[in-house]
Motif scaffolding. Sequence first.
Motif, PDB file in Angstrom:
ATOM      1  N   THR A 109       0.910  -1.153  -0.060  1.00  0.00           N
ATOM      2  CA  THR A 109      -0.126   0.019   0.065  1.00  0.00           C
ATOM      3  C   THR A 109       0.752   1.238   0.063  1.00  0.00           C
ATOM      4  O   THR A 109       0.435   2.388  -0.114  1.00  0.00           O
ATOM      5  N   GLN A 110       2.098   1.029   0.321  1.00  0.00           N
ATOM      6  CA  GLN A 110       2.897   2.380   0.493  1.00  0.00           C
ATOM      7  C   GLN A 110       2.964   3.310  -0.840  1.00  0.00           C
ATOM      8  O   GLN A 110       2.979   4.347  -0.661  1.00  0.00           O
ATOM      9  N   PRO A 111       3.152   2.661  -2.078  1.00  0.00           N
ATOM     10  CA  PRO A 111       3.170   3.556  -3.311  1.00  0.00           C
ATOM     11  C   PRO A 111       1.689   4.357  -3.410  1.00  0.00           C
ATOM     12  O   PRO A 111       1.969   5.503  -3.800  1.00  0.00           O
ATOM     13  N   PHE A 112       0.651   3.843  -3.255  1.00  0.00           N
ATOM     14  CA  PHE A 112      -0.486   4.404  -3.261  1.00  0.00           C
ATOM     15  C   PHE A 112      -0.534   5.533  -2.232  1.00  0.00           C
ATOM     16  O   PHE A 112      -1.328   6.601  -2.675  1.00  0.00           O
ATOM     17  N   CYS A 113      -0.285   5.272  -1.025  1.00  0.00           N
ATOM     18  CA  CYS A 113      -0.500   6.367   0.101  1.00  0.00           C
ATOM     19  C   CYS A 113       0.627   7.737  -0.317  1.00  0.00           C
ATOM     20  O   CYS A 113       0.400   8.688  -0.161  1.00  0.00           O
ATOM     21  N   LEU A 114       1.720   7.346  -0.933  1.00  0.00           N
ATOM     22  CA  LEU A 114       2.865   8.406  -1.570  1.00  0.00           C
ATOM     23  C   LEU A 114       2.167   9.081  -2.308  1.00  0.00           C
ATOM     24  O   LEU A 114       2.378  10.394  -2.605  1.00  0.00           O
ATOM     25  N   SER A 115       1.505   8.453  -3.559  1.00  0.00           N
ATOM     26  CA  SER A 115       0.928   8.903  -4.391  1.00  0.00           C
ATOM     27  C   SER A 115      -0.209  10.042  -3.978  1.00  0.00           C
ATOM     28  O   SER A 115      -0.399  11.340  -4.517  1.00  0.00           O
ATOM     29  N   LEU A 116      -1.058   9.383  -3.071  1.00  0.00           N
ATOM     30  CA  LEU A 116      -1.953  10.337  -2.610  1.00  0.00           C
ATOM     31  C   LEU A 116      -1.461  11.614  -1.924  1.00  0.00           C
ATOM     32  O   LEU A 116      -2.292  12.711  -1.808  1.00  0.00           O
ATOM     33  N   ALA A 117      -0.617  11.482  -1.278  1.00  0.00           N
ATOM     34  CA  ALA A 117       0.273  12.739  -0.548  1.00  0.00           C
ATOM     35  C   ALA A 117       0.567  13.774  -1.466  1.00  0.00           C
ATOM     36  O   ALA A 117       0.821  15.050  -1.203  1.00  0.00           O
ATOM     37  N   SER A 118       1.019  13.560  -2.721  1.00  0.00           N
ATOM     38  CA  SER A 118       1.395  14.525  -3.793  1.00  0.00           C
ATOM     39  C   SER A 118      -0.087  15.120  -4.356  1.00  0.00           C
ATOM     40  O   SER A 118       0.160  16.463  -4.881  1.00  0.00           O
ATOM     41  N   LEU A 119      -1.189  14.848  -4.023  1.00  0.00           N
ATOM     42  CA  LEU A 119      -2.597  15.426  -4.677  1.00  0.00           C
ATOM     43  C   LEU A 119      -2.752  16.926  -3.934  1.00  0.00           C
ATOM     44  O   LEU A 119      -3.735  17.585  -4.444  1.00  0.00           O
ATOM     45  N   ASP A 120      -2.209  17.005  -2.849  1.00  0.00           N
ATOM     46  CA  ASP A 120      -2.440  18.238  -2.146  1.00  0.00           C
ATOM     47  C   ASP A 120      -1.744  19.570  -3.151  1.00  0.00           C
ATOM     48  O   ASP A 120      -2.677  20.623  -2.981  1.00  0.00           O
ATOM     49  N   CYS A 121      -0.909  19.419  -4.061  1.00  0.00           N
ATOM     50  CA  CYS A 121      -0.611  20.353  -4.972  1.00  0.00           C
ATOM     51  C   CYS A 121      -1.870  20.809  -6.021  1.00  0.00           C
ATOM     52  O   CYS A 121      -1.675  22.004  -6.468  1.00  0.00           O
ATOM     53  N   CYS A 122      -2.667  19.991  -6.331  1.00  0.00           N
ATOM     54  CA  CYS A 122      -3.908  20.269  -6.856  1.00  0.00           C
ATOM     55  C   CYS A 122      -5.184  20.499  -6.097  1.00  0.00           C
ATOM     56  O   CYS A 122      -5.700  21.357  -6.645  1.00  0.00           O
ATOM     57  N   LEU A 123      -4.981  20.239  -4.812  1.00  0.00           N
ATOM     58  CA  LEU A 123      -6.394  20.515  -4.225  1.00  0.00           C
ATOM     59  C   LEU A 123      -6.201  21.903  -3.324  1.00  0.00           C
ATOM     60  O   LEU A 123      -7.173  22.431  -3.133  1.00  0.00           O
ATOM     61  N   PRO A 180      -5.269  24.642  -4.434  1.00  0.00           N
ATOM     62  CA  PRO A 180      -5.816  25.859  -5.153  1.00  0.00           C
ATOM     63  C   PRO A 180      -7.371  26.030  -4.830  1.00  0.00           C
ATOM     64  O   PRO A 180      -7.853  27.082  -4.966  1.00  0.00           O
ATOM     65  N   ILE A 181      -7.927  24.749  -4.865  1.00  0.00           N
ATOM     66  CA  ILE A 181      -9.308  24.821  -4.645  1.00  0.00           C
ATOM     67  C   ILE A 181      -9.608  25.615  -3.384  1.00  0.00           C
ATOM     68  O   ILE A 181     -10.535  26.290  -3.405  1.00  0.00           O
ATOM     69  N   LEU A 182      -8.768  25.394  -2.161  1.00  0.00           N
ATOM     70  CA  LEU A 182      -9.015  25.867  -0.870  1.00  0.00           C
ATOM     71  C   LEU A 182      -8.811  27.612  -1.262  1.00  0.00           C
ATOM     72  O   LEU A 182      -9.767  28.454  -0.622  1.00  0.00           O
ATOM     73  N   TYR A 183      -8.061  28.040  -1.990  1.00  0.00           N
ATOM     74  CA  TYR A 183      -7.891  29.506  -2.218  1.00  0.00           C
ATOM     75  C   TYR A 183      -9.154  29.883  -2.938  1.00  0.00           C
ATOM     76  O   TYR A 183      -9.718  31.145  -2.528  1.00  0.00           O
ATOM     77  N   PHE A 184      -9.491  29.558  -3.941  1.00  0.00           N
ATOM     78  CA  PHE A 184     -10.579  29.766  -4.810  1.00  0.00           C
ATOM     79  C   PHE A 184     -12.133  29.603  -4.185  1.00  0.00           C
ATOM     80  O   PHE A 184     -12.932  30.896  -4.126  1.00  0.00           O
ATOM     81  N   PHE A 185     -12.400  28.700  -3.419  1.00  0.00           N
ATOM     82  CA  PHE A 185     -13.556  28.552  -2.919  1.00  0.00           C
ATOM     83  C   PHE A 185     -13.916  29.081  -1.407  1.00  0.00           C
ATOM     84  O   PHE A 185     -15.029  29.251  -0.796  1.00  0.00           O
ATOM     85  N   THR A 186     -12.664  29.680  -0.604  1.00  0.00           N
ATOM     86  CA  THR A 186     -13.035  29.819   0.562  1.00  0.00           C
ATOM     87  C   THR A 186     -12.507  31.524   0.741  1.00  0.00           C
ATOM     88  O   THR A 186     -12.582  31.910   1.797  1.00  0.00           O
ATOM     89  N   THR A 187     -11.955  32.097  -0.378  1.00  0.00           N
ATOM     90  CA  THR A 187     -11.255  33.409  -0.385  1.00  0.00           C
ATOM     91  C   THR A 187     -12.343  34.252  -1.358  1.00  0.00           C
ATOM     92  O   THR A 187     -11.964  34.265  -2.436  1.00  0.00           O
ATOM     93  N   SER A 188     -13.078  35.107  -0.764  1.00  0.00           N
ATOM     94  CA  SER A 188     -14.211  35.876  -1.728  1.00  0.00           C
ATOM     95  C   SER A 188     -13.121  36.873  -2.543  1.00  0.00           C
ATOM     96  O   SER A 188     -13.404  37.009  -3.720  1.00  0.00           O
ATOM     97  N   GLU A 189     -12.113  37.461  -1.705  1.00  0.00           N
ATOM     98  CA  GLU A 189     -11.306  38.342  -2.594  1.00  0.00           C
ATOM     99  C   GLU A 189     -10.632  37.590  -3.953  1.00  0.00           C
ATOM    100  O   GLU A 189     -10.416  38.240  -4.872  1.00  0.00           O
ATOM    101  N   PHE A 190      -9.998  36.460  -3.531  1.00  0.00           N
ATOM    102  CA  PHE A 190      -9.501  35.354  -4.700  1.00  0.00           C
ATOM    103  C   PHE A 190     -10.426  35.478  -5.931  1.00  0.00           C
ATOM    104  O   PHE A 190      -9.908  35.725  -6.905  1.00  0.00           O
ATOM    105  N   GLN A 191     -11.785  34.833  -5.415  1.00  0.00           N
ATOM    106  CA  GLN A 191     -12.664  34.843  -6.581  1.00  0.00           C
ATOM    107  C   GLN A 191     -13.052  36.135  -7.494  1.00  0.00           C
ATOM    108  O   GLN A 191     -12.973  36.073  -8.686  1.00  0.00           O
ATOM    109  N   ASP A 192     -12.897  37.331  -6.619  1.00  0.00           N
ATOM    110  CA  ASP A 192     -13.366  38.473  -7.418  1.00  0.00           C
ATOM    111  C   ASP A 192     -12.241  38.916  -8.053  1.00  0.00           C
ATOM    112  O   ASP A 192     -12.484  39.452  -9.308  1.00  0.00           O
TER     113      ASP A 192
END
Length: 334
Positions: free
Chosen positions: A281-295, A297-309
Amino acid sequence: NDCSSTVKMQTNGSSENCVDPNITFKNSLYAATYTVIFIPGLLANSAALWVLCRFISKKNKAVIFMINLAAADLAHVLSLPLRIYYYINHVWPFGSFLCLLCFYLKYLNMYASICFLTCISIQRYYFLLHPFKAKDWKRRYDVAISTAVWIFVGVACSPFPIMRNSGLTNSSNSCFADLEVKKINSSAASVMMVIIAELLGFVGPLIIIVYCTWRTRQSLQKYQTPLENTSEKQRALRMVAMCAAVFFVCFTPYHINFFFYMMVKENVITHCAIRRSTLYTQPFCLSLASLDCCLDPILYFFTTSEFQDQLSRHSSAIIRSRLMSKESGSSIKE
Protein backbone atom coordinates in the motif's frame (compact mmCIF):
# COMPACT_ATOMS: atom_id res chain seq x y z
CA ASN A 1 14.66 -4.88 -3.76
CA ASP A 2 10.97 -5.00 -2.80
CA CYS A 3 9.90 -7.11 -5.76
CA SER A 4 11.26 -10.58 -5.21
CA SER A 5 13.23 -10.67 -1.98
CA THR A 6 12.62 -13.41 0.57
CA VAL A 7 13.08 -12.37 4.16
CA LYS A 8 13.74 -14.80 6.97
CA MET A 9 12.12 -13.56 10.16
CA GLN A 10 11.26 -14.64 13.67
CA THR A 11 7.53 -14.64 14.29
CA ASN A 12 6.13 -15.89 17.59
CA GLY A 13 9.37 -17.73 18.28
CA SER A 14 9.48 -19.63 14.99
CA SER A 15 11.13 -18.66 11.71
CA GLU A 16 9.17 -18.27 8.52
CA ASN A 17 10.06 -17.28 4.97
CA CYS A 18 8.19 -14.11 4.03
CA VAL A 19 8.15 -13.23 0.34
CA ASP A 20 7.75 -9.48 -0.20
CA PRO A 21 4.88 -8.50 -2.52
CA ASN A 22 5.51 -7.86 -6.18
CA ILE A 23 5.19 -4.08 -6.51
CA THR A 24 6.78 -3.57 -9.92
CA PHE A 25 3.70 -1.48 -10.77
CA LYS A 26 4.98 1.35 -8.57
CA ASN A 27 7.06 2.99 -11.35
CA SER A 28 4.01 3.16 -13.63
CA LEU A 29 1.84 4.41 -10.76
CA TYR A 30 4.28 7.18 -9.83
CA ALA A 31 4.81 8.23 -13.46
CA ALA A 32 1.06 8.40 -14.12
CA THR A 33 0.31 10.24 -10.85
CA TYR A 34 3.01 12.87 -11.32
CA THR A 35 2.09 13.38 -14.98
CA VAL A 36 -1.55 13.97 -14.06
CA ILE A 37 -0.57 16.36 -11.24
CA PHE A 38 2.10 18.36 -13.06
CA ILE A 39 0.16 20.58 -15.50
CA PRO A 40 -2.86 21.37 -13.23
CA GLY A 41 -0.55 21.87 -10.26
CA LEU A 42 1.79 24.17 -12.20
CA LEU A 43 -0.98 26.31 -13.66
CA ALA A 44 -3.14 26.47 -10.53
CA ASN A 45 -0.36 27.31 -8.09
CA SER A 46 1.27 29.82 -10.46
CA ALA A 47 -2.09 31.56 -10.91
CA ALA A 48 -2.70 31.44 -7.14
CA LEU A 49 0.64 33.07 -6.37
CA TRP A 50 0.07 35.69 -9.06
CA VAL A 51 -3.37 36.64 -7.70
CA LEU A 52 -2.52 36.38 -4.01
CA CYS A 53 0.71 38.38 -4.22
CA ARG A 54 -0.27 41.02 -6.76
CA PHE A 55 -3.95 41.74 -6.46
CA ILE A 56 -4.99 41.10 -2.87
CA SER A 57 -4.15 44.21 -0.90
CA LYS A 58 -5.32 43.05 2.50
CA LYS A 59 -2.68 40.54 3.55
CA ASN A 60 -4.67 39.23 6.52
CA LYS A 61 -7.15 36.44 7.14
CA ALA A 62 -4.60 33.74 6.33
CA VAL A 63 -3.56 35.16 2.92
CA ILE A 64 0.13 35.18 3.89
CA PHE A 65 -0.15 31.51 4.87
CA MET A 66 -1.86 30.75 1.55
CA ILE A 67 1.00 32.41 -0.34
CA ASN A 68 3.50 30.21 1.49
CA LEU A 69 1.35 27.14 0.91
CA ALA A 70 1.22 27.87 -2.83
CA ALA A 71 5.00 28.43 -2.89
CA ALA A 72 5.59 25.06 -1.19
CA ASP A 73 3.32 23.32 -3.69
CA LEU A 74 4.97 25.03 -6.65
CA ALA A 75 8.46 24.01 -5.48
CA HIS A 76 7.38 20.37 -5.43
CA VAL A 77 5.55 20.64 -8.76
CA LEU A 78 8.67 22.03 -10.48
CA SER A 79 10.59 18.90 -9.44
CA LEU A 80 8.00 16.54 -10.92
CA PRO A 81 9.43 16.43 -14.51
CA LEU A 82 12.63 14.84 -13.15
CA ARG A 83 10.57 12.32 -11.21
CA ILE A 84 8.48 11.52 -14.29
CA TYR A 85 11.64 11.02 -16.37
CA TYR A 86 13.04 8.61 -13.79
CA TYR A 87 9.93 6.49 -13.42
CA ILE A 88 9.45 6.23 -17.19
CA ASN A 89 13.09 5.51 -18.10
CA HIS A 90 14.12 3.68 -14.88
CA VAL A 91 17.45 5.52 -14.83
CA TRP A 92 18.69 8.68 -13.05
CA PRO A 93 21.36 10.58 -15.03
CA PHE A 94 21.19 13.87 -13.08
CA GLY A 95 23.59 13.14 -10.21
CA SER A 96 23.17 12.52 -6.49
CA PHE A 97 22.61 16.18 -5.51
CA LEU A 98 19.52 16.65 -7.69
CA CYS A 99 18.23 13.26 -6.60
CA LEU A 100 18.40 14.16 -2.92
CA LEU A 101 17.12 17.69 -3.59
CA CYS A 102 13.99 16.41 -5.36
CA PHE A 103 13.57 13.79 -2.65
CA TYR A 104 13.88 16.51 0.01
CA LEU A 105 11.39 18.83 -1.74
CA LYS A 106 8.75 16.11 -1.62
CA TYR A 107 8.82 15.98 2.18
CA LEU A 108 9.43 19.70 2.56
CA ASN A 109 6.24 20.32 0.60
CA MET A 110 4.30 17.75 2.60
CA TYR A 111 5.18 19.04 6.05
CA ALA A 112 5.16 22.72 5.06
CA SER A 113 1.65 22.14 3.68
CA ILE A 114 0.59 20.44 6.91
CA CYS A 115 1.95 23.34 8.98
CA PHE A 116 0.38 26.07 6.85
CA LEU A 117 -2.98 24.27 6.71
CA THR A 118 -2.81 24.14 10.50
CA CYS A 119 -1.92 27.85 10.68
CA ILE A 120 -4.83 28.74 8.39
CA SER A 121 -7.26 26.73 10.54
CA ILE A 122 -6.02 28.26 13.79
CA GLN A 123 -6.09 31.83 12.46
CA ARG A 124 -9.54 31.62 10.91
CA TYR A 125 -10.98 30.08 14.07
CA TYR A 126 -9.19 32.55 16.36
CA PHE A 127 -10.29 35.59 14.35
CA LEU A 128 -13.83 34.27 14.30
CA LEU A 129 -13.74 33.93 18.08
CA HIS A 130 -12.04 37.31 18.62
CA PRO A 131 -13.06 39.57 15.69
CA PHE A 132 -11.69 42.75 17.30
CA LYS A 133 -8.21 41.24 17.61
CA ALA A 134 -8.29 40.47 13.88
CA LYS A 135 -8.38 44.19 13.14
CA ASP A 136 -5.21 44.79 15.17
CA TRP A 137 -3.34 41.82 13.70
CA LYS A 138 -0.27 42.92 11.75
CA ARG A 139 0.99 41.45 8.50
CA ARG A 140 4.47 41.06 9.98
CA TYR A 141 3.11 38.58 12.53
CA ASP A 142 2.11 36.18 9.76
CA VAL A 143 5.45 36.74 8.03
CA ALA A 144 7.31 35.91 11.25
CA ILE A 145 5.21 32.77 11.81
CA SER A 146 5.77 31.67 8.20
CA THR A 147 9.53 32.18 8.52
CA ALA A 148 9.58 30.10 11.71
CA VAL A 149 7.57 27.36 9.97
CA TRP A 150 10.04 27.19 7.05
CA ILE A 151 13.04 26.99 9.39
CA PHE A 152 11.44 24.32 11.56
CA VAL A 153 10.19 22.22 8.64
CA GLY A 154 13.47 22.61 6.73
CA VAL A 155 15.47 21.26 9.65
CA ALA A 156 12.91 18.60 10.60
CA CYS A 157 12.84 17.18 7.04
CA SER A 158 16.61 16.86 6.75
CA PRO A 159 16.66 13.26 8.10
CA PHE A 160 14.67 12.07 5.07
CA PRO A 161 17.48 12.55 2.50
CA ILE A 162 20.08 11.63 5.13
CA MET A 163 18.36 8.28 5.71
CA ARG A 164 18.45 7.61 1.94
CA ASN A 165 22.00 8.87 1.29
CA SER A 166 23.68 5.57 2.14
CA GLY A 167 25.78 4.37 -0.80
CA LEU A 168 24.45 7.04 -3.19
CA THR A 169 27.04 8.45 -5.63
CA ASN A 170 26.99 10.59 -8.78
CA SER A 171 27.28 7.41 -10.85
CA SER A 172 24.19 5.83 -9.24
CA ASN A 173 21.29 5.13 -11.55
CA SER A 174 18.71 4.79 -8.76
CA CYS A 175 16.74 7.49 -6.97
CA PHE A 176 13.61 8.20 -4.92
CA ALA A 177 11.65 5.09 -3.90
CA ASP A 178 14.47 2.80 -5.08
CA LEU A 179 17.00 4.21 -2.61
CA GLU A 180 17.81 1.97 0.32
CA VAL A 181 16.78 3.15 3.79
CA LYS A 182 19.77 3.51 6.10
CA LYS A 183 19.59 1.05 8.98
CA ILE A 184 19.66 2.37 12.54
CA ASN A 185 21.52 0.15 14.98
CA SER A 186 19.08 0.65 17.85
CA SER A 187 15.48 -0.51 17.42
CA ALA A 188 14.43 1.71 20.31
CA ALA A 189 15.95 4.75 18.57
CA SER A 190 14.09 3.87 15.36
CA VAL A 191 10.77 3.61 17.14
CA MET A 192 11.37 6.84 19.07
CA MET A 193 12.28 8.81 15.90
CA VAL A 194 9.20 7.61 14.06
CA ILE A 195 6.89 8.29 17.02
CA ILE A 196 8.23 11.86 17.40
CA ALA A 197 7.84 12.45 13.65
CA GLU A 198 4.27 11.13 13.72
CA LEU A 199 3.30 13.19 16.77
CA LEU A 200 4.76 16.47 15.47
CA GLY A 201 4.00 16.04 11.78
CA PHE A 202 0.62 14.28 11.88
CA VAL A 203 -1.15 13.68 15.20
CA GLY A 204 -0.68 17.20 16.57
CA PRO A 205 -1.85 19.01 13.39
CA LEU A 206 -4.71 16.50 13.02
CA ILE A 207 -6.04 17.27 16.51
CA ILE A 208 -5.74 21.04 15.95
CA ILE A 209 -7.48 21.02 12.55
CA VAL A 210 -10.31 18.77 13.75
CA TYR A 211 -10.79 20.93 16.86
CA CYS A 212 -10.87 24.18 14.85
CA THR A 213 -13.37 22.69 12.38
CA TRP A 214 -15.62 21.41 15.16
CA ARG A 215 -15.53 24.65 17.16
CA THR A 216 -16.16 26.79 14.06
CA ARG A 217 -19.15 24.67 13.10
CA GLN A 218 -20.40 24.78 16.68
CA SER A 219 -20.07 28.57 16.74
CA LEU A 220 -22.12 28.88 13.54
CA GLN A 221 -24.93 26.68 14.87
CA LYS A 222 -25.05 27.90 18.46
CA TYR A 223 -25.40 31.66 18.23
CA GLN A 224 -27.94 33.80 16.42
CA THR A 225 -25.94 36.50 14.67
CA PRO A 226 -26.60 39.18 12.04
CA LEU A 227 -26.52 38.10 8.41
CA GLU A 228 -23.10 39.69 7.78
CA ASN A 229 -21.53 37.83 10.71
CA THR A 230 -23.21 34.60 9.64
CA SER A 231 -21.71 34.96 6.16
CA GLU A 232 -18.26 35.53 7.68
CA LYS A 233 -18.65 32.44 9.87
CA GLN A 234 -19.71 30.36 6.88
CA ARG A 235 -16.60 31.44 4.98
CA ALA A 236 -14.46 30.57 8.00
CA LEU A 237 -16.16 27.18 8.29
CA ARG A 238 -15.60 26.46 4.59
CA MET A 239 -11.94 27.33 4.94
CA VAL A 240 -11.20 25.17 7.99
CA ALA A 241 -13.37 22.35 6.59
CA MET A 242 -11.40 22.47 3.33
CA CYS A 243 -8.15 22.36 5.30
CA ALA A 244 -9.44 19.27 7.11
CA ALA A 245 -10.52 17.64 3.83
CA VAL A 246 -7.11 18.16 2.17
CA PHE A 247 -5.41 16.86 5.32
CA PHE A 248 -7.52 13.69 5.52
CA VAL A 249 -7.39 12.86 1.81
CA CYS A 250 -3.69 13.52 1.19
CA PHE A 251 -1.80 13.06 4.44
CA THR A 252 -3.73 10.67 6.71
CA PRO A 253 -3.25 7.50 4.59
CA TYR A 254 0.45 8.28 4.15
CA HIS A 255 1.15 8.81 7.84
CA ILE A 256 -0.76 5.71 8.91
CA ASN A 257 1.32 3.70 6.45
CA PHE A 258 4.55 5.61 7.25
CA PHE A 259 4.78 4.29 10.81
CA PHE A 260 4.48 0.66 9.71
CA TYR A 261 6.73 1.21 6.67
CA MET A 262 9.63 2.51 8.75
CA MET A 263 9.16 -0.25 11.32
CA VAL A 264 9.21 -2.85 8.52
CA LYS A 265 12.30 -1.34 6.89
CA GLU A 266 14.13 -1.30 10.24
CA ASN A 267 12.93 -4.90 10.91
CA VAL A 268 11.16 -3.81 14.08
CA ILE A 269 7.90 -5.27 12.72
CA THR A 270 8.51 -8.78 11.40
CA HIS A 271 4.97 -10.12 11.05
CA CYS A 272 4.67 -11.32 7.45
CA ALA A 273 1.08 -10.17 6.75
CA ILE A 274 1.74 -6.68 8.14
CA ARG A 275 4.99 -6.46 6.19
CA ARG A 276 3.36 -7.45 2.90
CA SER A 277 0.34 -5.15 3.26
CA THR A 278 2.54 -2.22 4.32
CA LEU A 279 4.91 -2.55 1.38
CA TYR A 280 2.03 -3.04 -1.08
CA THR A 281 0.00 0.00 0.00
CA GLN A 282 2.97 2.36 0.41
CA PRO A 283 3.11 3.49 -3.28
CA PHE A 284 -0.61 4.36 -3.24
CA CYS A 285 -0.28 6.37 -0.01
CA LEU A 286 2.77 8.22 -1.35
CA SER A 287 0.89 9.09 -4.54
CA LEU A 288 -2.06 10.44 -2.55
CA ALA A 289 0.29 12.68 -0.56
CA SER A 290 1.22 14.55 -3.76
CA LEU A 291 -2.38 15.40 -4.64
CA ASP A 292 -2.33 18.36 -2.25
CA CYS A 293 -0.59 20.35 -5.02
CA CYS A 294 -3.88 20.24 -6.95
CA LEU A 295 -6.30 20.40 -4.00
CA ASP A 296 -4.78 23.41 -2.21
CA PRO A 297 -5.70 25.88 -5.01
CA ILE A 298 -9.35 24.83 -4.52
CA LEU A 299 -8.96 26.07 -0.95
CA TYR A 300 -7.92 29.54 -2.19
CA PHE A 301 -10.72 29.83 -4.75
CA PHE A 302 -13.72 28.55 -2.83
CA THR A 303 -12.92 30.01 0.59
CA THR A 304 -11.49 33.46 -0.21
CA SER A 305 -14.00 35.90 -1.69
CA GLU A 306 -11.25 38.36 -2.65
CA PHE A 307 -9.48 35.63 -4.63
CA GLN A 308 -12.68 34.88 -6.57
CA ASP A 309 -13.35 38.56 -7.27
CA GLN A 310 -9.82 39.36 -8.39
CA LEU A 311 -9.48 36.22 -10.53
CA SER A 312 -12.80 36.78 -12.29
CA ARG A 313 -12.12 40.51 -12.72
CA HIS A 314 -8.70 40.09 -14.29
CA SER A 315 -9.79 37.08 -16.34
CA SER A 316 -12.57 39.24 -17.77
CA ALA A 317 -10.07 42.04 -18.46
CA ILE A 318 -7.79 39.65 -20.35
CA ILE A 319 -10.71 38.34 -22.41
CA ARG A 320 -11.88 41.89 -23.20
CA SER A 321 -8.40 42.98 -24.26
CA ARG A 322 -8.10 39.99 -26.60
CA LEU A 323 -11.50 40.69 -28.13
CA MET A 324 -10.59 44.34 -28.64
CA SER A 325 -7.28 43.39 -30.28
CA LYS A 326 -9.12 41.05 -32.66
CA GLU A 327 -11.66 43.74 -33.51
CA SER A 328 -8.95 46.32 -34.15
CA GLY A 329 -7.06 43.85 -36.31
CA SER A 330 -10.15 43.07 -38.40
CA SER A 331 -10.94 46.79 -38.83
CA ILE A 332 -7.40 47.44 -40.09
CA LYS A 333 -7.75 44.67 -42.68
CA GLU A 334 -11.04 46.14 -43.86
